[in-house]
Motif scaffolding. Structure first.
Motif: not given
Length: 246
Positions: A64-68
């Protein structure tokens, strides 16, 4: 493709490439069996095909952590429709076999016992048919200017059939609102000397996915490709696209 051991299944869900965080992908499709047995059937069941459906089930390592990342993409897409595109043991080069569909992510499960690598599992159920086609644009080639892709000899679209296309925008860079508008073109031959636009995706300015199809009109053109228009200041896009007829 000959017999193969699955070691490099490429999977794209909307704007997320989950290849590097998945270790199991299962794709299935079926058509309902409807009985039409009657007194003239000679003592044997008779059946016809009913509604069709497809499902993709996957699992792997949570990030997790960004839109990618898989977690961000799962939460954004839960309960919504998005394109899913899968290949078997290839790097998603142009012409490689692709299976794709528009599907709803119906569930998402994560985490496990202490000491375990954080997992995820999820399934997506089809809203449009599962299409067997080919990759029309590779995910690892950055595009910084307007251009066209390599032509694919997919064949003509017969009456009642449709040309389907999936688009996965995997990364966006640049300033002044970098934008990519992709479209599907067809031609009578591989020169694309008089290419015709058959369908156009919505303009994209962020990571995400789209899927579209033609309206059922028959087309005699046999060659197809992805083309794109890019605008903005120092724009750069990574995207994957697939085309198929069903």
């Amino acid at each position: 493709m000959s017999k193969t051991v699955l070691v490099n299944v490429r999977t794209f869900a909307a704007g997320v490439d989950v290849t590097g965080v998945s270790n199991k992908i299962e794709l299935s499709s079926e058509v309902e069996v409807k009985k039409t047995t009657n007194h003239g059937s000679g003592g044997w069941d008779e059946v016809v095909g009913g509604l069709g459906s497809a499902e993709l089930a996957g699992e792997g390592q949570w990030e997790a952590g960004d839109v990618t990342k898989v977690d961000d993409g799962a939460w954004a897409g839960l309960g919504g429709l998005a394109p899913w595109t899968v290949s078997a043991n290839n790097a998603a080069n142009v012409g490689d076999l692709a299976y794709f569909m528009q599907a709803m992510r119906g569930d998402y499960k994560m985490f496990d016992a202490v000491g375990e690598v954080a997992p995820w599992t999820s399934t997506a159920k089809s809203s449009w048919p599962l299409v067997r086609g080919q990759f029309a644009h590779p995910p690892g080639t950055a595009r910084t200017a307007t251009g066209t892709g390599t032509g694919l000899n997919l064949g003509a679209v017969a009456a009642g059939k449709r040309l389907y296309a999936s688009l996965h925008v995997l990364s966006v860079a640049g300033t002044a609102t970098p934008t990519i508008t992709a479209r599907v073109e067809s031609s009578v031959d591989n020169t694309f000397g008089a290419a015709t636009t058959r369908a156009t995706f919505a303009a994209a300015t962020a990571v995400g996915g789209q899927v579209l199809r033609t309206d059922g009109t028959a087309y005699t053109d046999t060659w197809w490709r992805i083309a794109w228009t890019i605008s903005g200041t120092t724009p750069s896009f990574l995207f994957a696209a697939a085309l198929g007829i069903r």
